[in-house]
Design an enzyme around this catalytic site. Structure first.
Site, mmCIF file in Angstrom:
data_model
loop_
_atom_site.group_PDB
_atom_site.id
_atom_site.type_symbol
_atom_site.label_atom_id
_atom_site.label_comp_id
_atom_site.label_asym_id
_atom_site.label_seq_id
_atom_site.Cartn_x
_atom_site.Cartn_y
_atom_site.Cartn_z
ATOM 1 N N LYS A 147 -35.720 4.242 -16.312
ATOM 2 C CA LYS A 147 -34.542 4.329 -16.346
ATOM 3 C C LYS A 147 -34.011 3.475 -17.617
ATOM 4 C CE LYS A 147 -33.844 5.204 -11.692
ATOM 5 N NZ LYS A 147 -32.782 5.539 -10.344
ATOM 6 N N SER A 200 -36.456 5.387 -3.540
ATOM 7 C CA SER A 200 -36.781 4.069 -2.778
ATOM 8 C C SER A 200 -38.356 4.073 -2.443
ATOM 9 C CB SER A 200 -35.759 4.084 -1.546
ATOM 10 O OG SER A 200 -34.606 3.697 -1.984
ATOM 11 N N ASN A 232 -40.222 6.016 -13.404
ATOM 12 C CA ASN A 232 -38.903 6.105 -14.450
ATOM 13 C C ASN A 232 -38.157 4.944 -14.385
ATOM 14 O OD1 ASN A 232 -36.342 6.960 -15.062
ATOM 15 N ND2 ASN A 232 -35.650 7.977 -13.304
ATOM 16 N N GLU A 243 -36.104 14.510 -4.731
ATOM 17 C CA GLU A 243 -35.345 13.265 -4.799
ATOM 18 C C GLU A 243 -34.015 13.345 -3.915
ATOM 19 O OE1 GLU A 243 -37.197 10.369 -7.964
ATOM 20 O OE2 GLU A 243 -35.464 11.518 -8.839
ATOM 21 N N GLY A 260 -32.586 4.614 -5.038
ATOM 22 C CA GLY A 260 -32.063 3.219 -5.089
ATOM 23 C C GLY A 260 -31.366 2.400 -3.833
ATOM 24 N N HIS A 306 -32.662 14.972 -13.461
ATOM 25 C CA HIS A 306 -32.557 13.633 -12.521
ATOM 26 C C HIS A 306 -31.034 13.609 -12.001
ATOM 27 C CE1 HIS A 306 -32.473 9.871 -11.270
ATOM 28 N NE2 HIS A 306 -33.891 9.645 -11.083
ATOM 29 N N GLU A 342 -29.225 11.647 -11.796
ATOM 30 C CA GLU A 342 -28.307 10.483 -12.422
ATOM 31 C C GLU A 342 -27.666 11.251 -13.760
ATOM 32 O OE1 GLU A 342 -31.008 7.141 -12.676
ATOM 33 O OE2 GLU A 342 -30.395 7.168 -10.785
HETATM 34 C C1 PEP Z 1 -35.451 7.773 -9.378
HETATM 35 O O1 PEP Z 1 -34.131 7.366 -9.831
HETATM 36 O O2 PEP Z 1 -36.141 8.863 -9.838
HETATM 37 C C2 PEP Z 1 -35.972 7.047 -8.184
HETATM 38 C C3 PEP Z 1 -36.770 7.577 -7.629
HETATM 39 O O3 PEP Z 1 -35.304 5.756 -8.125
HETATM 40 P P1 PEP Z 1 -35.750 4.692 -7.037
HETATM 41 O O4 PEP Z 1 -37.106 4.735 -6.695
HETATM 42 O O5 PEP Z 1 -35.238 3.191 -7.626
HETATM 43 O O6 PEP Z 1 -34.848 5.157 -5.781
#
Ligand code: PEP
Length: 244
Positions: A12, A204, A10, A161, A167, A89, A91
């Protein structure tokens, strides 16, 4: 022996057009291409369509067409031959106030157009602190999958998630992830009668922790955010998870 895990990047809202063309040069690998899905910013999708791996989109609108300035419909995305869509997601939920009900409409619409839907669910730090993780995940699953015909369930992948892990360079323990995946599978079986829904982990994931995370016995793959925009790093993650 090959595993059937799926690795989804992803990206983003990252990278310029120049950076994307650099990325495309570096992001090259042999089989298995069908286990890797890259979800760039929608504006860059055409650059990725000729690549041998799969392409996905980070979000869609549930209506087919009409006066919805700035939105992209499932039918438009389907017309490009794209097979994967990320829905729900955190976000989108937090910054764009998407509700479980909005997400449910997107799930139903995307399935109707033949997409494989990656449905994100996860608890916030506050909810975890209040020991509400199980309740939150159950609510998200029941609401987001409401009225979804069970014959579609093989086209749904749940991405667990935890919002606090996104992040942050912090991940749950392997046992926590494994138990949560088991819980999610149990809810889907109990309320929808579908056995063994695929569940990925996201939050992460990077080239340093992937060896360890890859030991989780019931995980169907990984959703990778930040680490997916660095081609070399993402290639290492793929190497560990899908090439062994
Ligand atoms: C995400 O936003 O789906 C995600 C997993 O982000 P990150 O790997 O940066 O934590």
């Amino acid at each position: 022996m090959k595993s059937e895990k799926l690795i989804v990047g992803n990206m983003k809202m990252n990278l310029s057009a120049t950076e994307i063309s650099e990325y495309l040069k570096k992001f090259q690998f042999d089989d298995p291409q069908d286990q890797v899905v890259i979800c760039p910013s929608a504006v860059y999708i055409p650059y990725f369509l000729k690549q041998p791996y799969k392409v996905g989109i980070q979000n869609v609108f549930f209506r087919d067409k009409g006066a919805y300035t700035g939105e992209i419909s499932v039918s438009q995305v389907a017309s490009l031959g794209i097979e994967y869509v990320i829905v729900g997601h955190s976000e989108r939920r937090i910054y764009f106030k998407e509700s479980d009900q909005d997400i449910n409409k997107k799930v139903i619409s995307a399935l109707k157009y033949g997409f494989t839907v990656i449905l994100c669910i996860g608890e916030t730090a506050e909810e975890k602190g209040l020991l509400k993780t199980a309740r939150v995940l159950k609510r998200q699953l029941l609401n987001c999958l409401r009225n979804v015909d069970t014959h579609y369930f093989s086209k749904i992948i749940i991405a667990y998630e935890p919002v606090w892990a996104i992040g942050s360079d912090v991940t749950p323990t392997l046992m926590e992830i494994e138990e949560t995946i088991q819980y999610i599978k149990g809810i889907v079986l109990q309320y929808f009668g579908h056995e063994d829904i695929r569940v990925m982990y996201g939050g992460s994931v990077n080239s340093k922790n992937i060896e360890e995370l890859n030991q989780i016995s019931n995980v169907s793959g990984f959703l990778v955010g930040g680490a997916s925009i660095r081609a070399e790093e993402f290639l290492k993650i793929i190497e560990v998870t899908v090439k062994k």
